[in-house]
Scaffold this motif. Structure first.
Motif, PDB file in Angstrom:
ATOM      1  N   THR A 143       0.821  -1.227   0.000  1.00  0.00           N
ATOM      2  CA  THR A 143       0.000   0.000   0.000  1.00  0.00           C
ATOM      3  C   THR A 143       0.849   1.269   0.000  1.00  0.00           C
ATOM      4  OG1 THR A 143      -0.076  -0.033   2.422  1.00  0.00           O
ATOM      5  CG2 THR A 143      -1.878  -1.148   1.243  1.00  0.00           C
ATOM      6  N   ASP A 144       2.156   1.105  -0.152  1.00  0.00           N
ATOM      7  CA  ASP A 144       3.064   2.260  -0.038  1.00  0.00           C
ATOM      8  C   ASP A 144       3.888   2.468  -1.306  1.00  0.00           C
ATOM      9  OD1 ASP A 144       4.522  -0.048   0.235  1.00  0.00           O
ATOM     10  OD2 ASP A 144       5.863   0.738   1.782  1.00  0.00           O
ATOM     11  N   LEU A 145       3.270   2.312  -2.468  1.00  0.00           N
ATOM     12  CA  LEU A 145       4.009   2.479  -3.725  1.00  0.00           C
ATOM     13  C   LEU A 145       4.631   3.876  -3.820  1.00  0.00           C
ATOM     14  CD1 LEU A 145       4.869   1.431  -6.510  1.00  0.00           C
ATOM     15  CD2 LEU A 145       2.696   2.289  -7.401  1.00  0.00           C
ATOM     16  N   CYS A 146       3.948   4.909  -3.306  1.00  0.00           N
ATOM     17  CA  CYS A 146       4.480   6.273  -3.382  1.00  0.00           C
ATOM     18  C   CYS A 146       5.818   6.398  -2.652  1.00  0.00           C
ATOM     19  CB  CYS A 146       3.475   7.258  -2.802  1.00  0.00           C
ATOM     20  SG  CYS A 146       1.981   7.443  -3.817  1.00  0.00           S
ATOM     21  N   SER A 147       6.009   5.553  -1.644  1.00  0.00           N
ATOM     22  CA  SER A 147       7.280   5.570  -0.911  1.00  0.00           C
ATOM     23  C   SER A 147       8.329   4.704  -1.581  1.00  0.00           C
ATOM     24  CB  SER A 147       7.058   5.081   0.524  1.00  0.00           C
ATOM     25  OG  SER A 147       6.210   5.970   1.223  1.00  0.00           O
ATOM     26  N   LYS A 148       7.920   3.877  -2.529  1.00  0.00           N
ATOM     27  CA  LYS A 148       8.854   3.022  -3.261  1.00  0.00           C
ATOM     28  C   LYS A 148       9.347   3.674  -4.556  1.00  0.00           C
ATOM     29  CE  LYS A 148       8.751  -0.641  -0.576  1.00  0.00           C
ATOM     30  NZ  LYS A 148       9.982  -1.167   0.110  1.00  0.00           N
ATOM     31  N   LEU A 149       8.803   4.841  -4.875  1.00  0.00           N
ATOM     32  CA  LEU A 149       9.207   5.538  -6.094  1.00  0.00           C
ATOM     33  C   LEU A 149      10.073   6.735  -5.726  1.00  0.00           C
ATOM     34  CD1 LEU A 149       5.809   5.398  -8.004  1.00  0.00           C
ATOM     35  CD2 LEU A 149       7.943   4.269  -8.704  1.00  0.00           C
ATOM     36  N   GLY A 150      11.369   6.589  -5.942  1.00  0.00           N
ATOM     37  CA  GLY A 150      12.288   7.697  -5.679  1.00  0.00           C
ATOM     38  C   GLY A 150      12.265   8.688  -6.825  1.00  0.00           C
ATOM     39  N   VAL A 151      12.562   9.959  -6.524  1.00  0.00           N
ATOM     40  CA  VAL A 151      12.545  10.991  -7.564  1.00  0.00           C
ATOM     41  C   VAL A 151      13.670  11.989  -7.347  1.00  0.00           C
ATOM     42  CG1 VAL A 151      10.864  12.393  -6.273  1.00  0.00           C
ATOM     43  CG2 VAL A 151      11.126  12.721  -8.747  1.00  0.00           C
ATOM     44  N   VAL A 152      14.323  12.345  -8.448  1.00  0.00           N
ATOM     45  CA  VAL A 152      15.335  13.404  -8.441  1.00  0.00           C
ATOM     46  C   VAL A 152      14.921  14.422  -9.495  1.00  0.00           C
ATOM     47  CG1 VAL A 152      17.750  13.999  -8.831  1.00  0.00           C
ATOM     48  CG2 VAL A 152      17.160  11.820  -7.741  1.00  0.00           C
ATOM     49  N   ILE A 153      14.783  15.685  -9.063  1.00  0.00           N
ATOM     50  CA  ILE A 153      14.399  16.759  -9.978  1.00  0.00           C
ATOM     51  C   ILE A 153      15.571  17.718 -10.108  1.00  0.00           C
ATOM     52  CG2 ILE A 153      12.722  18.591 -10.468  1.00  0.00           C
ATOM     53  CD1 ILE A 153      10.826  17.213  -8.498  1.00  0.00           C
ATOM     54  N   SER A 154      16.011  17.929 -11.343  1.00  0.00           N
ATOM     55  CA  SER A 154      17.122  18.852 -11.584  1.00  0.00           C
ATOM     56  C   SER A 154      16.695  19.927 -12.573  1.00  0.00           C
ATOM     57  CB  SER A 154      18.349  18.105 -12.117  1.00  0.00           C
ATOM     58  OG  SER A 154      18.019  17.407 -13.308  1.00  0.00           O
ATOM     59  N   GLN A 155      17.333  21.086 -12.468  1.00  0.00           N
ATOM     60  CA  GLN A 155      17.018  22.198 -13.373  1.00  0.00           C
ATOM     61  C   GLN A 155      18.295  22.689 -14.037  1.00  0.00           C
ATOM     62  OE1 GLN A 155      15.375  25.467 -11.112  1.00  0.00           O
ATOM     63  NE2 GLN A 155      17.279  25.897 -10.061  1.00  0.00           N
ATOM     64  N   THR A 156      18.161  23.130 -15.280  1.00  0.00           N
ATOM     65  CA  THR A 156      19.280  23.719 -16.004  1.00  0.00           C
ATOM     66  C   THR A 156      18.875  25.123 -16.409  1.00  0.00           C
ATOM     67  OG1 THR A 156      19.977  21.560 -16.859  1.00  0.00           O
ATOM     68  CG2 THR A 156      20.816  23.526 -17.984  1.00  0.00           C
ATOM     69  N   ALA A 157      19.525  26.097 -15.794  1.00  0.00           N
ATOM     70  CA  ALA A 157      19.222  27.510 -16.052  1.00  0.00           C
ATOM     71  C   ALA A 157      20.527  28.244 -16.310  1.00  0.00           C
ATOM     72  CB  ALA A 157      18.491  28.130 -14.862  1.00  0.00           C
ATOM     73  N   GLY A 158      20.592  28.961 -17.424  1.00  0.00           N
ATOM     74  CA  GLY A 158      21.809  29.699 -17.757  1.00  0.00           C
ATOM     75  C   GLY A 158      23.021  28.817 -17.906  1.00  0.00           C
ATOM     76  N   GLY A 159      22.828  27.568 -18.355  1.00  0.00           N
ATOM     77  CA  GLY A 159      23.944  26.653 -18.565  1.00  0.00           C
ATOM     78  C   GLY A 159      24.397  25.918 -17.324  1.00  0.00           C
ATOM     79  N   THR A 160      23.758  26.183 -16.173  1.00  0.00           N
ATOM     80  CA  THR A 160      24.132  25.521 -14.918  1.00  0.00           C
ATOM     81  C   THR A 160      23.035  24.566 -14.483  1.00  0.00           C
ATOM     82  OG1 THR A 160      25.426  27.438 -14.203  1.00  0.00           O
ATOM     83  CG2 THR A 160      24.759  25.875 -12.503  1.00  0.00           C
ATOM     84  N   THR A 161      23.423  23.323 -14.156  1.00  0.00           N
ATOM     85  CA  THR A 161      22.464  22.307 -13.734  1.00  0.00           C
ATOM     86  C   THR A 161      22.586  22.071 -12.232  1.00  0.00           C
ATOM     87  OG1 THR A 161      22.521  21.216 -15.898  1.00  0.00           O
ATOM     88  CG2 THR A 161      21.700  19.933 -14.039  1.00  0.00           C
ATOM     89  N   THR A 162      21.465  22.112 -11.537  1.00  0.00           N
ATOM     90  CA  THR A 162      21.430  21.877 -10.091  1.00  0.00           C
ATOM     91  C   THR A 162      20.249  20.970  -9.758  1.00  0.00           C
ATOM     92  OG1 THR A 162      20.090  23.878  -9.755  1.00  0.00           O
ATOM     93  CG2 THR A 162      22.476  24.095  -9.506  1.00  0.00           C
ATOM     94  N   THR A 163      20.356  20.293  -8.633  1.00  0.00           N
ATOM     95  CA  THR A 163      19.262  19.447  -8.147  1.00  0.00           C
ATOM     96  C   THR A 163      18.372  20.273  -7.218  1.00  0.00           C
ATOM     97  OG1 THR A 163      20.614  17.449  -8.281  1.00  0.00           O
ATOM     98  CG2 THR A 163      18.675  17.357  -6.855  1.00  0.00           C
ATOM     99  N   VAL A 164      17.072  20.257  -7.469  1.00  0.00           N
ATOM    100  CA  VAL A 164      16.157  21.076  -6.663  1.00  0.00           C
ATOM    101  C   VAL A 164      15.343  20.250  -5.672  1.00  0.00           C
ATOM    102  CG1 VAL A 164      15.976  22.866  -8.420  1.00  0.00           C
ATOM    103  CG2 VAL A 164      14.356  20.967  -8.453  1.00  0.00           C
ATOM    104  N   SER A 165      15.315  18.937  -5.853  1.00  0.00           N
ATOM    105  CA  SER A 165      14.590  18.083  -4.908  1.00  0.00           C
ATOM    106  C   SER A 165      15.519  17.676  -3.774  1.00  0.00           C
ATOM    107  CB  SER A 165      14.061  16.834  -5.621  1.00  0.00           C
ATOM    108  OG  SER A 165      15.129  16.141  -6.252  1.00  0.00           O
ATOM    109  N   PRO A 166      14.974  17.476  -2.565  1.00  0.00           N
ATOM    110  CA  PRO A 166      15.817  17.046  -1.445  1.00  0.00           C
ATOM    111  C   PRO A 166      16.432  15.676  -1.718  1.00  0.00           C
ATOM    112  CG  PRO A 166      13.688  17.880  -0.680  1.00  0.00           C
ATOM    113  CD  PRO A 166      13.582  17.730  -2.167  1.00  0.00           C
ATOM    114  N   ALA A 167      17.523  15.391  -1.054  1.00  0.00           N
ATOM    115  CA  ALA A 167      18.197  14.107  -1.231  1.00  0.00           C
ATOM    116  C   ALA A 167      17.278  12.968  -0.798  1.00  0.00           C
ATOM    117  CB  ALA A 167      19.491  14.079  -0.418  1.00  0.00           C
ATOM    118  N   SER A 168      17.364  11.865  -1.513  1.00  0.00           N
ATOM    119  CA  SER A 168      16.596  10.651  -1.208  1.00  0.00           C
ATOM    120  C   SER A 168      15.088  10.900  -1.194  1.00  0.00           C
ATOM    121  CB  SER A 168      17.033  10.065   0.154  1.00  0.00           C
ATOM    122  OG  SER A 168      18.419   9.788   0.151  1.00  0.00           O
ATOM    123  N   SER A 169      14.623  11.776  -2.059  1.00  0.00           N
ATOM    124  CA  SER A 169      13.193  12.075  -2.112  1.00  0.00           C
ATOM    125  C   SER A 169      12.417  10.925  -2.740  1.00  0.00           C
ATOM    126  CB  SER A 169      12.939  13.341  -2.937  1.00  0.00           C
ATOM    127  OG  SER A 169      13.397  14.483  -2.259  1.00  0.00           O
TER     128      SER A 169
END
Length: 223
Positions: A143-169
Motif C-alpha cells: 500500500t506504499d508504492l508512493c514511498s517506493k518511487l524515488g525521484v530526483v528533480i534537476s534544473q538547467t538555467a543559464g547553462g548551470t544544472t542543479t538538483t532542486v529536490s531534497p536528497a533521497s526524495s
C-alpha cells in the motif's frame, strides 16, 4: 492802507497750480505706463510640454513543453488564451514516465521546459508537489508504492544544472515537504529545463506488480 489782491493775480495763481497738478499727474501716468510695459515686455521664458506620458502593465505567462517540443501547455489555456485567471491544467505532459512500466531498480527520465512567454520578469518561481495517490489492485501489504518511487528533480538555467529536490526524495516525501524554490528571476523570454528521474525501488517485490502512482505538480510564477 490795506493790501488787496487783484482778481487777475488770483486767477493766475490758480492756473499755475492746475498746470502743476496736470504736469505731475501726467508724469505719474507716464511712469506707471513705463513700469507696466517694462514688466510685461522685458521677460525671458522657456517651457516644455510632455504630450505623451503613458504607463502599461506587463504580462506573466507560463509555457510548458515536452522535450521534443511537440506538446505545449500555457497558463492561459483555461481561460480562452487570455490572462483572466492565468491558471490552467495540463494533462498531456507526464513527468513521471507515464506509460513506461518499470521493474524494480529501473529509472525513467523525462525532460520538460518551462518558459516565461510574458513581457514582465518573474521574481519568484516554485514547484509544489501535491498528494501522491496509489491505484490498482493491492496484493498483500503493498500500500506504499508512493514511498517506493524515488525521484530526483534537476534544473538547467543559464547553462548551470542543479538538483532542486531534497536528497533521497520519494513521491511520498515530496508531497509533505512543501513547495520547491526554483531558479529566479526568470526574465521575459527565458526558458529553463527540468529533468525528472523516477526510480522504482529495488526492494519492491511481486506484490507491487500492476500498481500505479499519481501526483499533481503545480508550477507557479510570481512577479
Amino acid at each position: 492802507m490795506s493790501s488787496l489782491t487783484s482778481p487777475s493775480s488770483s486767477n493766475a495763481g490758480g492756473r499755475r497750480r492746475l498746470s502743476l497738478l496736470a504736469l505731475v499727474t501726467g508724469l505719474a501716468g507716464v511712469a506707471i505706463m513705463a513700469l507696466t510695459m517694462t514688466s510685461s515686455l522685458a521677460a525671458f521664458t522657456a517651457s516644455i510640454t510632455n504630450s505623451i506620458n503613458t504607463a502599461a502593465a506587463g504580462t506573466v505567462i507560463m509555457q510548458e513543453q515536452n522535450a521534443a517540443g511537440t506538446v505545449t501547455c500555457l497558463s492561459t489555456d483555461g481561460t480562452g488564451n487570455n490572462v483572466t485567471s492565468n491558471t490552467a491544467t495540463c494533462s498531456t505532459i507526464n513527468k513521471y514516465g507515464g506509460s513506461t512500466t518499470m521493474v524494480p531498480g529501473q529509472t525513467v527520465s523525462t525532460t520538460i521546459t518551462i518558459k516565461n512567454t510574458g513581457t514582465a520578469s518573474v521574481a519568484g518561481f516554485t514547484l509544489a508537489p501535491g498528494t501522491c495517490t496509489q491505484s490498482g489492485n493491492v496484493t498483500g501489504s503493498a500500500t506504499d508504492l508512493c514511498s517506493k518511487l524515488g525521484v530526483v528533480i534537476s534544473q538547467t538555467a543559464g547553462g548551470t544544472t542543479t538538483t532542486v529536490s531534497p536528497a533521497s526524495s520519494t513521491l511520498a516525501s515530496l508531497a509533505t515537504g512543501g513547495a520547491l524554490t526554483l531558479a529566479a528571476p526568470v526574465a521575459a523570454g527565458t526558458t529553463i529545463t527540468y529533468k525528472f528521474d523516477v526510480t522504482l525501488a529495488s526492494s519492491a517485490g511481486n506484490t507491487y506488480q500492476g500498481l500505479a502512482a499519481s501526483q499533481p505538480l503545480v508550477w507557479t510564477f510570481t512577479a
